[in-house]
Write an enzyme that holds these catalytic residues in place. Structure first.
Site, PDB file in Angstrom:
ATOM      1  N   TRP A   1      -2.439  -4.418  -1.870  1.00 46.79           N
ATOM      2  CA  TRP A   1      -3.555  -4.343  -2.811  1.00 46.79           C
ATOM      3  C   TRP A   1      -4.745  -5.189  -2.367  1.00 46.79           C
ATOM      4  O   TRP A   1      -5.588  -5.561  -3.174  1.00 46.79           O
ATOM      5  CB  TRP A   1      -3.093  -4.721  -4.212  1.00 46.79           C
ATOM      6  CG  TRP A   1      -2.337  -3.593  -4.856  1.00 46.79           C
ATOM      7  CD1 TRP A   1      -2.156  -2.342  -4.375  1.00 46.79           C
ATOM      8  CD2 TRP A   1      -1.660  -3.635  -6.123  1.00 46.79           C
ATOM      9  NE1 TRP A   1      -1.410  -1.581  -5.249  1.00 46.79           N
ATOM     10  CE2 TRP A   1      -1.092  -2.358  -6.332  1.00 46.79           C
ATOM     11  CE3 TRP A   1      -1.481  -4.614  -7.089  1.00 46.79           C
ATOM     12  CZ2 TRP A   1      -0.360  -2.045  -7.477  1.00 46.79           C
ATOM     13  CZ3 TRP A   1      -0.745  -4.305  -8.229  1.00 46.79           C
ATOM     14  CH2 TRP A   1      -0.195  -3.027  -8.420  1.00 46.79           C
TER      15      TRP A   1
ATOM     16  N   HIS B   1       0.434   3.139 -20.094  1.00 47.77           N
ATOM     17  CA  HIS B   1      -0.831   3.695 -19.620  1.00 47.77           C
ATOM     18  C   HIS B   1      -1.456   4.624 -20.655  1.00 47.77           C
ATOM     19  O   HIS B   1      -2.509   5.205 -20.424  1.00 47.77           O
ATOM     20  CB  HIS B   1      -0.620   4.440 -18.303  1.00 47.77           C
ATOM     21  CG  HIS B   1      -0.164   3.541 -17.198  1.00 47.77           C
ATOM     22  ND1 HIS B   1       1.166   3.348 -16.912  1.00 47.77           N
ATOM     23  CD2 HIS B   1      -0.855   2.754 -16.338  1.00 47.77           C
ATOM     24  CE1 HIS B   1       1.264   2.485 -15.906  1.00 47.77           C
ATOM     25  NE2 HIS B   1       0.062   2.116 -15.540  1.00 47.77           N
TER      26      HIS B   1
END
Length: 757
Positions: A562, A695
């Site tokens: 990341w 989510h």
């Protein structure tokens, strides 16, 4: 104009304009007309940026409100039945995010990137029809600006290959149906202009394809190229080599083939085939996935090497993939170290790189400004190689002298001690780590960084958040608590800010999914940890409860995957440096009395190479470095890890080799499909399958969670199961988090009472 080609362009906006208006719309603070207006302005701006950079082949239909795979499902009419009563934007966002009555579609990583796509759902009954005018409308929008675009589409084979079969039927049985829809679309496209280029993205072709999938390529592209004589079809692949597919594609009537020569060096082996077919080669030589400034000399040398086989007239210079995967522009990076900034290039800057590299390669006349940029490029690339900022001899020597690389005790011995030490039985409840990042917390952190408030005021607010967060968890009866991470801006950036070798940007946002953006750190030099990073905050949180407080760290492989990573040493060496830093932190936490520590490896899977031949090497060094990061943990220190959306079937042995005591995984959108593999291999360690999807703003009921837990118990024994949400809660709002967690604990208590009876 020199021949150059951008595979695709970022869409979130240089100041995240799309993100902001979408979230405003979802919060019911505006209507969809404002979203459409912002989208129109962004598209115009992005097309004009490329036009001004003298890009010849600019895309339309690379824009999306949420995701291009989702757009393709809408385009093809592949709407799951649970959404069939919805229309327009309500339908679109329900498929992506869910609503009060419909569970969202599954989301997973786009190959080995940090971008997520919405997974199409296919069954025997799925019918396909041309269902959207977006493709046509966007082309016309660009045409009104005087820009003639190529049209981007997801290829039929990639679309199906990345879909999931909801009834175990063969998804490729639908290939002819999708081709028919695309043929109808191409007929409409053929009426737009005297000549139109259509780019079919087929990144699936860079994977190890079986004979059956390879056999589809020729009939599909034979059929599509016959639709209209004024349509030129380009098939683009990226992220690896696609030699097997190239052997087939050169025998179809397509106009051009796009290959990635940055991450697919073996594509050089296909050049003779392309030469003999007289196809145009779209040569991806400007890196669309990393942020280091191109070395113009190296790029021109690579193109010259290619042109020894392929005639220059048949070469178009391109980005290696869509620029979606890099930040928008360096323009706003006022605080970045000037030397480090001189080494970087984001999406807008890559347009200039592409333009200048193509001009040099094709021997176009350069003006004085362009000559100056090229000279500066040579100087800055040479300066980076010798910069004193990059190397730390002390940490290099420490790592060379390491003697311990894994925990001393075996899991079967550790778990006995841990169960006695922590005194837990079965279906232990916890969360993944983060709690909602409120506007107040973000403002507090922002003001502290800007020196607008004192350290005392800042810490007072952080402590108040932790107090409330711990009290809430205690009150509802969670078993293992977390401190909520209010001091952390991001699970990678937070750690990088306290490690040497990391640089941070102000505005280098990259889309992860929908409106979710991340700002990856830049690893430019050797990584070193001088001081503890989390100990004081976790100790403070533990002082507020008698229950177990879990320490939260980000794992070395995730920090690597990341981040934008230096390209002058192997990624495995960078990861080892990070792992050694985390190892020191684990030791400091346990010495401070924090005996349950989660080392998140959310991005472990996404770093996997796409080709089987390269996977073993990655798995080996990734596992070795995770084990190094927790090697300081004593027998009574319980190590947790967490993995995000992944298909675990192909890496289950690797997960076992990581040897974490407890793993939590995202399974809420996929049911038990991902969980069964753990049973099939007789996985010994403990598992926390996510029982609800964070989510989506939807709050699952107690009854729904009870059914979910019972379905888990059909797969694994209760003693092996932990109960938790499927990911961190930082992106959610407090009201939905509270209601969801209360329901989760109630559901567990119902199951436990039933078990006792």
């Amino acid at each position: 104009m020199s021949k150059n080609y951008v595979i695709g362009f970022p869409r979130i906006g240089e100041k995240r304009e799309l993100k902001k208006v979408l979230e405003k719309y979802w919060a019911k603070q505006t209507d969809f007309n404002e979203v459409k207006y912002v989208a129109e302005q962004l598209k115009k701006r992005h097309w004009n940026y490329q036009k001004e950079a003298k890009i010849e082949f600019i895309s339309s239909n690379d824009f999306s409100y949420y995701d291009n795979m989702l757009d393709t499902s809408i385009l093809l009419g592949a709407i799951p039945k649970r959404f069939e009563n919805l229309k327009d934007e309500e339908l679109y966002f329900a498929m992506a995010r869910g609503n009060e009555t419909c569970v969202a579609m599954e989301m997973t990583k786009w190959f080995n990137t940090n971008y997520h796509y919405i997974v199409p759902e296919i069954s025997k009954e799925t019918s396909f029809k041309l269902n959207s005018k977006k493709v046509i409308e966007e082309y016309k929008e660009a045409r009104e600006l005087g820009i003639k675009t190529k049209i981007n589409l997801i290829g039929a084979i990639t679309y199906l290959g990345l879909s999931k079969s909801v009834d175990n039927s063969d998804i490729f049985l639908h290939i002819n149906n999708i081709v028919e829809v695309y043929k109808n679309l191409l007929l409409e496209i053929s009426e737009l202009d005297d000549e139109v280029i259509v780019q079919f993205d087929e990144p699936l072709f860079v994977k190890d394809l079986d004979t059956k999938v390879l056999s589809l390529i020729k009939p599909v592209y034979d059929a599509l190229t016959k639709v209209a004589s004024n349509i030129k079809i380009a098939v683009t692949t990226y992220f690896e080599h696609s030699n097997e597919a190239t052997r087939v594609l050169v025998n179809t009537p397509i106009w051009a083939l796009g290959l990635d020569f940055i991450h697919g060096n073996k594509n050089l082996e296909s050049l003779e085939l392309i030469k003999n077919s007289n196809k145009v080669l779209i040569a991806g030589v400007i890196d669309g996935r990393n942020i280091w400034k191109s070395n113009f000399q190296d790029k021109v040398e690579l193109l010259n090497k290619i042109s020894k086989i392929i005639n220059k007239e048949n070469i178009i210079v391109a980005t290696s993939c869509s620029l979606l995967h890099v930040p928008f522009t360096l323009k706003y990076e006022d605080n970045l170290d000037k030397e480090i900034k001189s080494w970087l290039s984001f999406a807008n800057e890559k347009l200039q790189e592409l333009s200048l590299v193509s001009k040099q390669f094709f021997d176009f006349k350069l003006n004085l400004d362009e000559i100056a940029v090229i000279r500066k490029n040579v100087e800055e690339n040479n300066q980076r190689k010798i910069s004193s900022k990059i190397h730390n001899i002390k940490i290099q020597d420490e790592i060379k002298n390491l003697k311990t690389f894994e925990r001393a005790d075996k899991f079967k011995d550790r778990i006995k001690v841990q169960r006695e030490f922590f005194n837990y039985d079965f279906l232990t409840t916890t969360t993944i780590g983060s709690f909602p990042q409120t506007p107040e917390i973000r403002e507090n952190r922002k003001n502290y960084k800007a020196n607008l408030i004192s350290k005392e005021v800042y810490e007072q607010e952080i402590k108040k958040y932790i107090d409330d967060c711990v009290a809430f968890q205690d009150e509802i009866g969670l078993d293992v608590l977390v401190h909520g991470e209010p001091e952390r801006n991001d699970m990678v950036e937070y750690f990088g800010e306290m490690l040497d070798g990391f640089a941070f940007t102000q505005n280098a946002w990259v889309q992860s999914y929908g409106s979710r953006c991340v700002k990856p750190p830049v690893i430019y030099g050797d990584v070193n940890r001088e001081n503890p990073m989390t100990v004081e905050w976790i100790k403070y949180a533990q002082s507020k409860t008698k229950k177990v407080m879990k320490g939260m760290l980000t794992g070395p492989v995730t920090i690597l995957n990341w981040s934008f990573v230096r390209d002058d040493i192997p990624r495995s060496e960078v990861t080892r440096q990070i792992a050694f830093a985390i190892c020191k932190e684990v030791n400091d936490l346990q010495n401070a009395g924090i005996k349950m520590i989660q080392v998140d490896e959310a991005a472990f899977k996404e770093g996997y190479p796409l080709r089987i031949e390269n996977m073993k090497s990655y798995a080996q060094w990734a596992v070795d470095n995770f084990k190094l990061s927790v090697s300081s943990a004593l027998i009574d220190t319980q190590i947790h890890t967490h993995m995000c959306y992944s298909e675990f079937n192909d890496i289950i042995k690797t997960i076992e080799a990581m040897d974490a005591d407890v793993i939590s995984i995202e399974t809420a959108r996929s049911g038990n499909r991902l969980l069964r593999i753990f049973k099939d291999v007789a996985y010994k360690q403990e598992i926390g399958p996510g029982i609800y999807d964070i989510h989506s703003p939807r709050v699952p009921s107690v009854e729904e969670m009870v059914l979910q837990i019972k379905s888990l118990l059909e797969v694994l024994p209760k003693e092996q199961l932990w109960i938790n949400p499927d990911c961190g809660l930082k992106t959610r709002k407090w009201p939905e988090v509270k209601e969801s967690l209360i329901n989760m604990v109630k559901a567990v208590n119902i199951i436990k009472n039933e078990e006792i009876k």
